[in-house]
Design an enzyme around this catalytic site. Structure first.
Site, PDB file in Angstrom:
ATOM      1  N   GLU A   1      56.243  13.190  71.407  1.00  0.00           N
ATOM      2  CA  GLU A   1      56.537  12.073  72.300  1.00  0.00           C
ATOM      3  C   GLU A   1      56.602  10.800  71.467  1.00  0.00           C
ATOM      4  OE1 GLU A   1      57.440  11.406  75.537  1.00  0.00           O
ATOM      5  OE2 GLU A   1      57.411   9.375  74.724  1.00  0.00           O
TER       6      GLU A   1
ATOM      7  N   THR B   1      60.876   7.670  82.560  1.00  0.00           N
ATOM      8  CA  THR B   1      61.281   7.941  83.950  1.00  0.00           C
ATOM      9  C   THR B   1      60.161   8.552  84.793  1.00  0.00           C
ATOM     10  OG1 THR B   1      63.426   8.461  82.989  1.00  0.00           O
ATOM     11  CG2 THR B   1      63.171   8.881  85.336  1.00  0.00           C
TER      12      THR B   1
ATOM     13  N   HIS C   1      61.266  15.997  97.234  1.00  0.00           N
ATOM     14  CA  HIS C   1      62.568  16.001  97.909  1.00  0.00           C
ATOM     15  C   HIS C   1      62.872  17.318  98.621  1.00  0.00           C
ATOM     16  CE1 HIS C   1      63.807  12.100  96.572  1.00  0.00           C
ATOM     17  NE2 HIS C   1      63.492  12.386  95.328  1.00  0.00           N
TER      18      HIS C   1
HETATM   19  C1  LIG Z   1      63.161   4.954  90.171  1.00  0.00           C
HETATM   20  C2  LIG Z   1      63.091   6.480  90.187  1.00  0.00           C
HETATM   21  C3  LIG Z   1      62.450   7.097  91.240  1.00  0.00           C
HETATM   22  C4  LIG Z   1      62.388   8.496  91.277  1.00  0.00           C
HETATM   23  N1  LIG Z   1      61.745   9.091  92.316  1.00  0.00           N
HETATM   24  C5  LIG Z   1      61.649  10.434  92.363  1.00  0.00           C
HETATM   25  C6  LIG Z   1      60.939  11.066  93.404  1.00  0.00           C
HETATM   26  O1  LIG Z   1      60.411  10.418  94.292  1.00  0.00           O
HETATM   27  N2  LIG Z   1      60.865  12.408  93.391  1.00  0.00           N
HETATM   28  C7  LIG Z   1      61.448  13.169  92.408  1.00  0.00           C
HETATM   29  O2  LIG Z   1      61.335  14.405  92.463  1.00  0.00           O
HETATM   30  N3  LIG Z   1      62.124  12.603  91.411  1.00  0.00           N
HETATM   31  C8  LIG Z   1      62.227  11.252  91.347  1.00  0.00           C
HETATM   32  N4  LIG Z   1      62.912  10.660  90.329  1.00  0.00           N
HETATM   33  C9  LIG Z   1      63.474  11.506  89.284  1.00  0.00           C
HETATM   34  C10 LIG Z   1      62.384  12.014  88.333  1.00  0.00           C
HETATM   35  O3  LIG Z   1      61.402  11.010  88.121  1.00  0.00           O
HETATM   36  C11 LIG Z   1      63.039  12.434  87.005  1.00  0.00           C
HETATM   37  O4  LIG Z   1      64.012  13.427  87.263  1.00  0.00           O
HETATM   38  C12 LIG Z   1      62.009  12.993  86.028  1.00  0.00           C
HETATM   39  O5  LIG Z   1      60.912  12.110  85.872  1.00  0.00           O
HETATM   40  C13 LIG Z   1      62.684  13.223  84.691  1.00  0.00           C
HETATM   41  O6  LIG Z   1      61.703  13.743  83.828  1.00  0.00           O
HETATM   42  P1  LIG Z   1      62.045  14.049  82.351  1.00  0.00           P
HETATM   43  O7  LIG Z   1      60.828  14.670  81.722  1.00  0.00           O
HETATM   44  O8  LIG Z   1      63.336  14.800  82.257  1.00  0.00           O
HETATM   45  O9  LIG Z   1      62.369  12.628  81.694  1.00  0.00           O
HETATM   46  P2  LIG Z   1      61.384  11.448  81.212  1.00  0.00           P
HETATM   47  O10 LIG Z   1      60.248  11.236  82.134  1.00  0.00           O
HETATM   48  O11 LIG Z   1      62.259  10.294  80.916  1.00  0.00           O
HETATM   49  O12 LIG Z   1      60.783  12.024  79.885  1.00  0.00           O
HETATM   50  C14 LIG Z   1      61.498  12.071  78.673  1.00  0.00           C
HETATM   51  C15 LIG Z   1      60.496  11.759  77.582  1.00  0.00           C
HETATM   52  O13 LIG Z   1      61.129  11.974  76.322  1.00  0.00           O
HETATM   53  C16 LIG Z   1      60.687  10.970  75.432  1.00  0.00           C
HETATM   54  N5  LIG Z   1      61.672  10.927  74.360  1.00  0.00           N
HETATM   55  C17 LIG Z   1      62.977  10.628  74.474  1.00  0.00           C
HETATM   56  N6  LIG Z   1      63.574  10.712  73.264  1.00  0.00           N
HETATM   57  C18 LIG Z   1      62.605  11.077  72.384  1.00  0.00           C
HETATM   58  C19 LIG Z   1      62.604  11.336  70.993  1.00  0.00           C
HETATM   59  N7  LIG Z   1      63.726  11.227  70.264  1.00  0.00           N
HETATM   60  N8  LIG Z   1      61.434  11.693  70.411  1.00  0.00           N
HETATM   61  C20 LIG Z   1      60.295  11.805  71.160  1.00  0.00           C
HETATM   62  N9  LIG Z   1      60.243  11.570  72.470  1.00  0.00           N
HETATM   63  C21 LIG Z   1      61.386  11.220  73.080  1.00  0.00           C
HETATM   64  C22 LIG Z   1      60.611   9.739  76.296  1.00  0.00           C
HETATM   65  O14 LIG Z   1      59.777   8.750  75.744  1.00  0.00           O
HETATM   66  C23 LIG Z   1      60.047  10.298  77.607  1.00  0.00           C
HETATM   67  O15 LIG Z   1      58.639  10.257  77.653  1.00  0.00           O
HETATM   68  C24 LIG Z   1      62.982   9.270  90.249  1.00  0.00           C
HETATM   69  C25 LIG Z   1      63.632   8.624  89.192  1.00  0.00           C
HETATM   70  C26 LIG Z   1      63.678   7.248  89.156  1.00  0.00           C
HETATM   71  C27 LIG Z   1      64.359   6.558  87.997  1.00  0.00           C
END
Ligand SMILES: Cc1cc2nc3c(=O)[nH]c(=O)nc-3n(C[C@H](O)[C@H](O)[C@H](O)COP(=O)(O)OP(=O)(O)OC[C@H]3O[C@@H](n4cnc5c(N)ncnc54)[C@H](O)[C@@H]3O)c2cc1C
Length: 118
Positions: free
Chosen positions: A35, A44, A53
């Site tokens: 991370e 996000t 949902h």
């Molecule tokens: C405003 C908002 C409200 C939402 N509300 C809901 C909801 O109510 N219910 C629901 O189900 N979904 C909701 N969503 C969607 C949901 O939050 C996302 O789909 C989910 O959090 C995505 O998770 P993720 O792990 O893919 O991405 P992220 O949480 O973005 O995690 C990616 C991680 O990778 C790290 N990273 C990136 N590049 C690198 C790198 N090169 N090296 C090391 N680390 C890196 C980042 O720092 C981050 O911590 C919402 C989204 C938003 C924007």
């Protein structure tokens, strides 16, 4: 730590879930979760609205819709099993005019199809 079996990049909800599943399914493997921030959930995943949902906005039968409906059920089960505080309060979608009413009717029908398909 020159050599590891699995590297997962990103400690958002997806990376954390993948890391948990890989570690559980392959306890003999060395799993590293990378991370870029000091703590997990700083992008996000840390800003989400915490809604579980129902999947009614996605086209019927699409992968997104099917995963959303399946995930909805699994998440409620997970919360109950691990005593994670949650509420199943339903959803109210409000319309302001006839055009929006038509769109909501479509969402309603979509939701009914999802419920029947499971
Ligand atoms: C405003 C908002 C409200 C939402 N509300 C809901 C909801 O109510 N219910 C629901 O189900 N979904 C909701 N969503 C969607 C949901 O939050 C996302 O789909 C989910 O959090 C995505 O998770 P993720 O792990 O893919 O991405 P992220 O949480 O973005 O995690 C990616 C991680 O990778 C790290 N990273 C990136 N590049 C690198 C790198 N090169 N090296 C090391 N680390 C890196 C980042 O720092 C981050 O911590 C919402 C989204 C938003 C924007």
């Amino acid at each position: 730590m020159e050599k590891v079996d699995v590297i997962i990049v990103g400690a958002g909800v997806v990376g954390l879930a993948v890391a948990e599943a890989v570690s559980r399914l392959h306890p003999d493997k060395e799993v590293v979760l990378l991370e870029k921030w000091e703590k997990f959930g700083q992008e996000t995943s840390g800003r989400n609205s915490e809604v579980i949902h129902g999947g009614m906005y996605y086209p019927t039968g699409s992968l997104k819709a099917r995963l959303c409906v399946e995930g909805n059920k699994l998440l409620y089960e997970y919360c109950a099993k691990h005593k994670v505080a949650h509420q199943k309060i339903g959803k109210i979608i409000i319309t302001r005019n006839a055009e929006e009413e038509k769109a909501v009717q479509g969402i309603f029908e979509q939701g009914q199809k999802m419920a029947f398909r499971g």
